[in-house]
Design a protein around this motif. Structure first.
Motif, PDB file in Angstrom:
ATOM      1  N   VAL A 138      61.599   0.723 -32.032  1.00 24.81           N
ATOM      2  CA  VAL A 138      61.474   0.970 -30.594  1.00 24.81           C
ATOM      3  C   VAL A 138      60.376   1.984 -30.300  1.00 24.81           C
ATOM      4  O   VAL A 138      59.685   1.885 -29.278  1.00 24.81           O
ATOM      5  CB  VAL A 138      62.833   1.443 -30.038  1.00 24.81           C
ATOM      6  CG1 VAL A 138      62.685   1.926 -28.600  1.00 24.81           C
ATOM      7  CG2 VAL A 138      63.864   0.331 -30.127  1.00 24.81           C
ATOM      8  N   ALA A 139      60.169   2.926 -31.202  1.00 25.56           N
ATOM      9  CA  ALA A 139      59.185   3.978 -30.961  1.00 25.56           C
ATOM     10  C   ALA A 139      57.769   3.434 -30.841  1.00 25.56           C
ATOM     11  O   ALA A 139      56.901   4.069 -30.226  1.00 25.56           O
ATOM     12  CB  ALA A 139      59.253   5.017 -32.069  1.00 25.56           C
ATOM     13  N   SER A 140      57.505   2.268 -31.413  1.00 26.07           N
ATOM     14  CA  SER A 140      56.150   1.705 -31.397  1.00 26.07           C
ATOM     15  C   SER A 140      55.880   0.791 -30.211  1.00 26.07           C
ATOM     16  O   SER A 140      54.775   0.285 -30.062  1.00 26.07           O
ATOM     17  CB  SER A 140      55.904   0.934 -32.697  1.00 26.07           C
ATOM     18  OG  SER A 140      56.843  -0.131 -32.822  1.00 26.07           O
ATOM     19  N   LEU A 141      56.862   0.552 -29.346  1.00 30.71           N
ATOM     20  CA  LEU A 141      56.688  -0.337 -28.202  1.00 30.71           C
ATOM     21  C   LEU A 141      55.704   0.227 -27.192  1.00 30.71           C
ATOM     22  O   LEU A 141      55.628   1.452 -26.997  1.00 30.71           O
ATOM     23  CB  LEU A 141      58.033  -0.585 -27.514  1.00 30.71           C
ATOM     24  CG  LEU A 141      59.082  -1.359 -28.322  1.00 30.71           C
ATOM     25  CD1 LEU A 141      60.412  -1.364 -27.593  1.00 30.71           C
ATOM     26  CD2 LEU A 141      58.620  -2.794 -28.593  1.00 30.71           C
ATOM     27  N   THR A 142      54.968  -0.669 -26.524  1.00 30.37           N
ATOM     28  CA  THR A 142      53.965  -0.241 -25.541  1.00 30.37           C
ATOM     29  C   THR A 142      54.185  -0.838 -24.155  1.00 30.37           C
ATOM     30  O   THR A 142      53.530  -0.418 -23.204  1.00 30.37           O
ATOM     31  CB  THR A 142      52.554  -0.628 -26.022  1.00 30.37           C
ATOM     32  OG1 THR A 142      52.491  -2.048 -26.207  1.00 30.37           O
ATOM     33  CG2 THR A 142      52.213   0.074 -27.330  1.00 30.37           C
ATOM     34  N   LEU A 145      57.458  -1.405 -18.865  1.00 30.60           N
ATOM     35  CA  LEU A 145      58.751  -1.768 -18.311  1.00 30.60           C
ATOM     36  C   LEU A 145      59.845  -1.627 -19.359  1.00 30.60           C
ATOM     37  O   LEU A 145      60.891  -1.014 -19.115  1.00 30.60           O
ATOM     38  CB  LEU A 145      58.716  -3.204 -17.786  1.00 30.60           C
ATOM     39  CG  LEU A 145      60.056  -3.792 -17.343  1.00 30.60           C
ATOM     40  CD1 LEU A 145      60.566  -3.069 -16.101  1.00 30.60           C
ATOM     41  CD2 LEU A 145      59.937  -5.287 -17.080  1.00 30.60           C
ATOM     42  N   LEU A 146      59.600  -2.163 -20.536  1.00 29.71           N
ATOM     43  CA  LEU A 146      60.596  -2.128 -21.595  1.00 29.71           C
ATOM     44  C   LEU A 146      60.839  -0.702 -22.068  1.00 29.71           C
ATOM     45  O   LEU A 146      61.992  -0.295 -22.292  1.00 29.71           O
ATOM     46  CB  LEU A 146      60.142  -3.016 -22.750  1.00 29.71           C
ATOM     47  CG  LEU A 146      61.111  -3.164 -23.918  1.00 29.71           C
ATOM     48  CD1 LEU A 146      62.449  -3.717 -23.450  1.00 29.71           C
ATOM     49  CD2 LEU A 146      60.511  -4.057 -24.998  1.00 29.71           C
ATOM     50  N   VAL A 147      59.770   0.067 -22.213  1.00 33.75           N
ATOM     51  CA  VAL A 147      59.913   1.452 -22.663  1.00 33.75           C
ATOM     52  C   VAL A 147      60.761   2.243 -21.673  1.00 33.75           C
ATOM     53  O   VAL A 147      61.658   3.005 -22.046  1.00 33.75           O
ATOM     54  CB  VAL A 147      58.528   2.107 -22.839  1.00 33.75           C
ATOM     55  CG1 VAL A 147      58.667   3.612 -23.065  1.00 33.75           C
ATOM     56  CG2 VAL A 147      57.792   1.463 -24.008  1.00 33.75           C
TER      57      VAL A 147
END
Length: 887
Positions: A138-142, A145-147
């Protein structure tokens, strides 16, 4: 080239729980081309939720060779990624580098080279790369909206009653310049309870000839921050009607998400692209704002060229929590966008027998402008194109045996019954075909199968050949989405229908049930709004309710009570409508299966009851009344409180008020059908015993439903009669529900009452019989008993089935009170099976007795069954007195 290769199998088995033909509302309210455009949840075992199986040792030895083969086949596929699974379940996404006999070399998504001993690798899957597959935590998501969503996740404690919560739901319909539609949906959920895990296993229906479906991505965000991605081994696409190629239009795409557990977040995106719709292959956007589980944010948008003539129809647009609307026009592209946002953090608590959400919650329909006349002209042309070859139709009519001397009514019935028996029904609706264009009638005549619409068209052309006019139409379920007059779009059509004028009376048939006689409609269609082709255009019409003419069951009980508490009973059930259909499903079963069915019904009356015999009327004759006769003995039917007292309950009246258990309701209540039910019960009691009268009557009457009953003693005969009639199917949550509840409470109270018999002292005066309640005359019930005694089913010892014992003077006196009997409902019994009791009390081999003809009960005590006690009668031992208020 294959898209994926499994090195070791994973059991992703999805159970398709869908039943396309059962009368229940569609799970989706967003549709196009007649097909449902929404996820369906299918239950599947826990092991199919993406948990890899350990690799067997023989497979480990073959791993290098299989991996090399996979690399050779798929080396040039740039749109595919490799997924490597270790024995402990760890997943790695990237690309396979090389394999030697002892080691597997792998490149992670970020380019990092890693390796493992071959013995630690469970399996490797070559799969399509989907957006987001490059992220492993999850930490690598960009995605902003999702973050944002994942940073502010709600906890289960905030939604104690929810199985899951919808964090985000976006539906976007974009009409293109050529009329085609691009539909995209994204859904993000968090799972809180075990039932919510079913949301990880999905199925999607679509029409292969009109739609292109794409599963964009499906990700699982675990509570510990890891991300698990959907792989092709967990996706399948199957044909639903492959055995009937003319109808093979629908497909189902199924998939199972990986590593979904309590606290997980699932993120799913799909995309549809349709070809341009037509009047007969329509596109109708139909969405409802309201979910059982909480919704934190829902977005719904429709865009189309500004010059396009689109209609927006809003229904049930009231209440405190309405969607927020917005309208925009792009100055460059000239595209208009209508959007609505909605939030309901509480969800709603469903109530028993509440209507479909489409009938109570805010609802929006969007569709290209049209009118019923234009659509009717299009369908008229399509119907003529589906006409059969004259030679095939002539051969079919000759096969039926129609002669010139037959009346119009006889010809219609012969055609109807022949189609039910000779043309196999396919459970395929207009939604499954994405439109209302009829298949050539030659298919039904040559291959002897067809959908409901095909059967309707065949009957239309057959009657036309015979010079009898009829009108083809369409209908939808009354309880779901019946035709809306201001929405001229055939996306509302579900099943075909035929209207025929006979002797000045309109008769309707859908030919959707092989067991209903001509003129009877399924309760799902009764009272619904339909459209019929008349004079080249579609005309709307409300179909008649069923009522006591079509939904009725008459039950007559003739019993003899002994002083030891035992009771010998003959019971005759005469259902009409749903119950009739249920009994006819037994016509093709073996005798042992019929016997098992009868025994189950007897056991439902009393667990200690022993069946002595049973008989069915001619179940093959659709025009003859249906009857089931049961003969049984109940050893402990009554309690012997003393030598002077006997007490027992009316075993055939077991109403309950479970559907009215709420003191007040939030939502309206729907009853399954307008109907009439009742019982006529005669019990011969031991000599010298008197019934102790009840202190109050049990009756209720209002405009929507009514119940009346009476119990009286005449000589040694107890006479009970009751009648329950429902005149309305929809009850508002206040006044209407109060009437419903009050009536059911009266009926439930009656079912709890004991019948107490007291032995009178020698020479004491007899107890006068109380006045019977209106419309439930004991005298008429008694006449039924007398008629049954005269021509009833013979019992094993030669006694009449009428009162299960010798005729007495009292019996003759009762019989003389009324001379009218419902002779029209008298069924001709095919045969009576008599079972000789063994020493242990069980039943022995059946013995066939001569045909008998029991007389039906008086019309004043006509009865009917509930849905649950009628439509499933072939598999359930339900009785006509089963709770009549279960829809």
């Amino acid at each position: 080239m294959k898209k994926s290769m499994l090195i070791s199998p994973m059991p992703h088995q999805l159970n398709d729980s869908r039943k396309p033909w059962e009368p229940s509302p569609r799970p989706s309210l967003e549709r196009g081309g007649g097909g449902a455009n929404s996820f369906f949840s299918s239950k599947c075992p826990k092991e199919s939720r993406g948990c890899p199986m350990p690799m067997p040792m023989p497979m480990l030895r073959m791993l290098p060779m299989l991996l090399v083969a996979a690399m050779t086949v798929l080396a040039s596929a740039q749109a595919f990624a490799d997924f490597l699974y270790l024995n402990e379940g760890e997943e790695h996404v990237g690309s396979l580098n090389r394999v030697d006999p002892t080691t597997v070399y792998f490149n992670e998504v970020d380019g990092k080279a890693v390796s493992w001993p071959a013995s630690e690798v469970s399996h490797i899957t070559i799969s399509k790369v989907r957006p987001g597959d490059q992220y492993s935590n999850v930490a690598s998501l960009t995605d902003p909206l999702l973050v944002s969503i994942l940073k502010h996740l709600p906890e289960a404690s905030e939604f104690p009653d929810a199985d899951y919560v919808t964090l985000y739901n976006n539906r976007n319909f974009a009409f293109q310049a050529d009329g085609s539609v691009l539909y995209e949906k994204r859904e993000i959920l968090r799972i809180f309870k075990e039932p919510g895990l079913d949301m990880a296993n999905r199925g999607r229906y679509y029409q292969i000839d009109r739609e292109k479906f794409e599963l964009v991505f499906a990700h699982t965000y675990a509570p510990d921050g890891r991300i698990f991605h959907l792989t092709d081994d967990a996706v399948s696409d199957e044909s639903i009607y492959s055995s009937t190629p003319e109808y093979d239009k629908q497909r189902k795409s199924k998939f199972a998400m990986k590593k979904v557990d309590l606290g997980s977040v699932i993120d799913i995106a799909i995309r549809f692209k349709t070809i341009p719709p037509t009047a007969l292959y329509p596109y109708l956007i139909d969405t409802v704002f309201g979910e059982r589980e909480p919704v934190l944010r829902s977005e719904f948008a429709v865009s189309f060229p500004e010059k396009a003539n689109m209609i927006v129809e809003k229904l049930h647009w009231n209440g405190a929590n309405l969607p927020t609307a917005k309208e925009e026009v792009d100055p460059v592209t000239k595209v208009k966008t209508l959007s609505w946002t909605f939030r309901e953090p509480k969800g709603f608590i469903p109530e028993q027998n509440m209507p479909s959400t489409s009938r109570v919650f805010p609802r929006i329909l969007v569709f290209p402008a049209s009118d019923w006349k234009t659509i009717g002209k299009e369908f008229e042309g399509a119907l003529e194109k589906a006409a059969p070859l004259p030679a095939l139709l002539d051969s079919f009519l000759k096969e039926i045996g129609i002669v010139e001397s037959d009346s119009a009514s006889t010809k219609v019935r012969k055609v109807h019954d022949a189609i039910l028996k000779k043309i196999r029904l396919l459970p395929i609706s207009c939604y499954d075909m994405s439109g209302v264009v009829p298949i050539s009638t030659d298919v039904a005549l040559q291959k002897r199968y067809g959908s409901n619409l095909a059967r309707v068209c065949l009957m239309y052309f057959a009657l036309k050949k015979l010079g009898i006019a009829s009108q083809v139409g369409f209908v939808n379920y009354w309880g779901a989405d019946e035709f809306i007059p201001q929405v001229p779009n055939m996306g509302q059509a579900s099943y075909g229908l035929l209207k025929i004028e006979l002797d000045g009376v309109s008769v309707y048939t859908a030919l959707d049930n092989d067991y209903l006689p001509f003129g009877h409609l399924s309760v799902s269609f009764q009272g619904a709004r339909a459209v019929f082709l008349k004079g080249g255009e579609f005309v709307l019409e409300t179909l008649p309710e069923g009522g006591s003419e079509f939904n009725i069951t008459q039950t007559s009980i003739f019993a003899r009570l002994e002083e030891d508490g035992s009771m010998e009973v003959t019971e005759i059930r005469r259902p009409r409508g749903p119950g009739e259909s249920g009994l006819r499903t037994l016509r093709a079963t073996k005798e042992q299966e019929k016997q098992n069915f009868a025994e189950k019904m007897v056991k439902r009356i009393h667990p200690k009851a022993v069946m002595l015999g049973f008989a069915f009327s001619d179940l093959d004759d659709l025009q003859a009344p249906v009857a089931l006769t049961l003969r049984y003995k109940i050893p402990d039917a009554a309690i012997q409180a003393s030598d002077q007292l006997l007490a027992f309950k009316n075993l055939w009246v077991h109403y309950n008020s479970s559907s009215a258990s709420l003191a007040s309701r939030t939502w309206p209540l729907e009853y399954w059908a307008t109907e009439e039910t009742g019982n006529s019960i005669l019990i011969e009691i031991p000599a010298g015993f008197k019934w102790v009268p009840w202190s109050k009557p049990y009756e209720y009457k209002c405009g929507c439903m009514e119940y009346s009953s009476s119990l009286a003693q005449k000589g040694s005969i107890l006479l009970f009669a009751d009648r329950f009639k429902v005149n309305r199917k929809f009850y508002d949550p206040v006044e209407g529900y109060n009437h419903y509840r009050n009536c059911l409470l009266v009926m439930s109270d009656l079912a709890k009452q004991w019948i107490i018999l007291e032995k009178a002292a020698s020479g004491s005066a007899s107890i006068p019989a109380p006045s019977p309640a209106p419309s439930a005359s004991p005298a008429s019930s008694a006449s039924s008993a007398s008629s049954a005694e005269a021509g009833g089913v013979s019992m094993k010892d030669g006694r009449s089935a009428g009162v299960a014992g010798p005729a007495t003077a009292a019996t003759s006196e009762i019989a003389g009170a009324s001379e009218t009997a419902d002779t029209d409902a008298t069924p001709a019994m095919a045969e009576t099976k008599t079972l000789s009791p063994t020493a242990s009390g069980s039943s022995a081999t059946p013995v066939t007795e001569p045909d008998q003809a029991p007389t039906a009960a008086s019309a004043s005590t006509s009865t009917s069954t509930s849905t649950s006690a009628s439509t499933s009668v072939s598999t359930s031992a339900s009785t006509s007195a089963t709770e009549p208020f279960q829809p």
